[in-house]
Design an enzyme around this catalytic site. Structure first.
Site, short mmCIF file in Angstrom:
data_model
loop_
_atom_site.label_atom_id
_atom_site.label_comp_id
_atom_site.label_asym_id
_atom_site.label_seq_id
_atom_site.Cartn_x
_atom_site.Cartn_y
_atom_site.Cartn_z
N GLU A 187 0.93 -1.34 0.18
CA GLU A 187 -0.14 -0.10 0.11
C GLU A 187 0.87 1.24 0.05
O GLU A 187 0.86 2.04 0.95
CB GLU A 187 -0.95 -0.14 1.25
CG GLU A 187 -2.17 -1.23 0.90
CD GLU A 187 -3.12 -1.15 2.06
OE1 GLU A 187 -2.86 -0.49 3.18
OE2 GLU A 187 -4.33 -1.51 1.71
N GLU A 227 -5.59 -8.31 -1.61
CA GLU A 227 -6.27 -8.14 -0.16
C GLU A 227 -7.84 -7.79 -0.25
O GLU A 227 -8.12 -6.90 -1.19
CB GLU A 227 -5.62 -6.93 0.75
CG GLU A 227 -4.17 -7.29 1.27
CD GLU A 227 -3.88 -6.11 2.45
OE1 GLU A 227 -4.61 -5.71 2.97
OE2 GLU A 227 -2.58 -5.97 2.48
C1 BG6 Z 1 -4.43 -3.10 4.62
C2 BG6 Z 1 -3.23 -3.66 5.27
O1 BG6 Z 1 -4.42 -1.80 5.01
O2 BG6 Z 1 -5.55 -3.40 5.37
C3 BG6 Z 1 -3.13 -4.62 5.86
O3 BG6 Z 1 -2.14 -3.83 4.03
C4 BG6 Z 1 -4.52 -4.60 7.04
O4 BG6 Z 1 -1.98 -5.08 6.62
C5 BG6 Z 1 -5.63 -4.53 6.18
O5 BG6 Z 1 -4.48 -5.59 7.87
C6 BG6 Z 1 -6.64 -4.31 7.14
O6 BG6 Z 1 -6.89 -3.23 7.99
P1 BG6 Z 1 -6.87 -3.53 9.37
O7 BG6 Z 1 -6.65 -2.15 10.06
O8 BG6 Z 1 -8.26 -4.05 9.70
O9 BG6 Z 1 -5.98 -4.64 9.99
#
Ligand code: BG6
Length: 466
Positions: A174, A363
């Site tokens: 990111e 993701e």
């Molecule tokens: C993304 C990141 O922003 O979102 C991850 O690359 C992160 O590392 C994921 O865990 C979800 O965000 P969060 O804050 O719910 O863990």
């Protein structure tokens, strides 16, 4: 019949600092993640190795010691691919050493070997929301040009070491997040000026391009991509001012992809720099280096948001890290993230049209509280619904002609959240008995979604929507 490609890479994505624990084991140094125990939005806690205080992230889900069990569970679901990261501070505890830490390198050798036993392809992020803390304290983070060489040395070390084991790489997780959280992104204080942040980002973009070049030289049969936070914005209304403000807001994150994929700064960014008094030092060599563009584009997608040109409206509604205005047509998760499966089809088409390079969704997922039933089972139908709705849109985008390499859902096993450092926000198909104090038994249990995802993979997606 609508279908996923035969070699579609189904799997899941995790990150070293959110699963491994073992925060100082085998010579690892402190990373930016270790000094942010309450997550990337929390306060900095200066730490001393002698200090006995332990935080949840120090233990996390103890993947460092339990990975064989976890990889076996991923294999049981049929994973073709697992995205994880290498903790830079395991390999170079301070970041500026000449010699790497052999114990850190050996850990990842074992991890990749374990994955190979089951035919699971590693997709490895070089830097996922962490860097050696010394690089921040001693050099001021990515504001210092010397970090390019430190990162290059690290990248060269791991490319050489794992050249026969890892054929899919990503540079910075990111990378556009630095605009919102400069400490985690580029090791700069949160009070930094825009000029300082963009200069640090420039150094990181050059480092990313140099890593691409190195990867091609050392592992010619590998593919290396970038990784964007897919922050898709819609205009709040069809007023032309809102449409233009939305275009410009989307350019703020697409700019990173433009540089990494096209090899130079787009005109709209040069104008933004000019009009905002941002003067960057960009050398001729930098410009040359940036020409090493990525093979594919990867991105995360959790939600979409809206943008408005109306300043009062914008100020009133911004409530999250990405400053998105709420969309009145969409429901939200328990954490206020707006759920928008159609947006995934839109962003896939947008990125494909813009770059004409293969895309990888690395993701996507729903962070939710899970409450075990009396018999200790976890019936996470809400998660199944979220993932299924999104995957149906991935299939639609494939039908639209978008070239998609794979899909690794976020957190296939419960892990520590990045934003707040909590475990109650769970993403997994696998439940981990861990609590906010870090005193859980760490036992792993299959949730209902585990069996659902197994079937999705088994049928190469044709079970979706059944
Ligand atoms: C993304 C990141 O922003 O979102 C991850 O690359 C992160 O590392 C994921 O865990 C979800 O965000 P969060 O804050 O719910 O863990």
């Amino acid at each position: 019949m609508k279908q996923f490609p035969t070699h579609f890479l189904w799997g899941g994505a995790i990150a070293a600092n959110q699963v491994e624990g073992a925060y100082l084991t085998d010579g690892k140094g402190f990373s930016t993640s270790d000094v942010l125990p309450q997550g990337i939005t929390g306060p900095v806690v200066e730490r001393d190795p002698a200090d006995e205080t332990r935080y949840l992230k120090d233990i996390a889900i103890d993947f460092y010691h339990r990975y064989p069990e976890d990889i076996a569970l991923f294999a049981e679901m049929g994973f073709k691919c697992l995205r994880t990261s290498i903790a830079w501070s395991r390999v170079f505890p301070h970041g500026d050493e000449k010699q790497p830490n052999e114990a850190g390198l050996a850990f990842y050798d074992q991890l990749f070997d374990e994955m190979a036993k089951y035919g699971i392809q590693p997709l490895i992020t070089l830097s996922h929301y962490e860097m050696p803390w010394t690089l921040v304290k001693k050099y001021g983070g990515w504001g210092d040009r010397r970090l390019i060489a430190f990162f290059e040395h690290y990248a060269r070390t791991v490319f050489n070491r794992y050249q026969s084991k890892v054929k899919l790489w990503l540079t910075f997780n990111e990378i556009n997040m630095s605009l919102h959280e400069p400490l985690t992104g580029v090791g700069l204080s949160r009070n930094s000026t825009q000029s300082e942040i963009y200069q640090a980002i420039h150094h990181q973009l050059v480092a990313s391009a140099r890593a691409v070049k190195l990867c091609r030289e050392i592992i010619p049969d590998a593919q290396i991509g970038n990784m964007l936070l897919g922050g898709l914005m819609y205009p709040l209304t069809c007023k032309p001012e809102d449409v233009l403000a939305t275009l410009q807001k989307n350019q703020k994150w697409l700019f990173f992809g433009d540089v990494q994929s096209r090899g130079n700064y787009p005109g709209y960014m040069l104008r933004y720099f000019r009009e905002n008094g941002i003067e960057l030092t960009i050398t001729e060599q930098d410009k040359h280096d940036l020409k090493n563009t990525v093979d594919f584009i990867s991105f995360s997608y959790y939600m979409s948001g809206c943008m408005t040109a109306d300043e009062a409206e914008y100020q009133k509604q911004q409530g999250n890290i990405l400053h998105m205005v709420a969309n009145p047509y969409l429901p939200s998760s328990e954490w206020g993230w707006q759920i928008d499966p159609l947006g995934l089809r839109t962003i896939l088409n947008l990125l494909w049209d813009r770059y004409q390079k293969p895309l990888f969704i690395v993701e996507n997922g729903l962070g939710a509280k899970d409450t075990p039933e009396a018999d200790s089972s976890i019936r996470d139908d809400y998660r199944i619904q979220y993932l299924s709705d999104h995957l149906i849109q991935v299939r639609e985008a494939i039908e639209d002609g978008v070239d998609i390499m794979g899909y690794t859902s976020w957190g296939p096993i419960d892990l520590v959240s990045a934003s707040k450092g909590e475990i109650s926000k769970r993403y997994g198909y696998i439940y981990v008995d861990q609590n906010e104090q870090g005193t859980g038994s760490l036992e792993r249990r299959r949730k209902k979604s585990f069996y659902w995802y197994k079937r999705v993979i088994e049928t190469n997606g044709s079970s979706l929507g059944e």
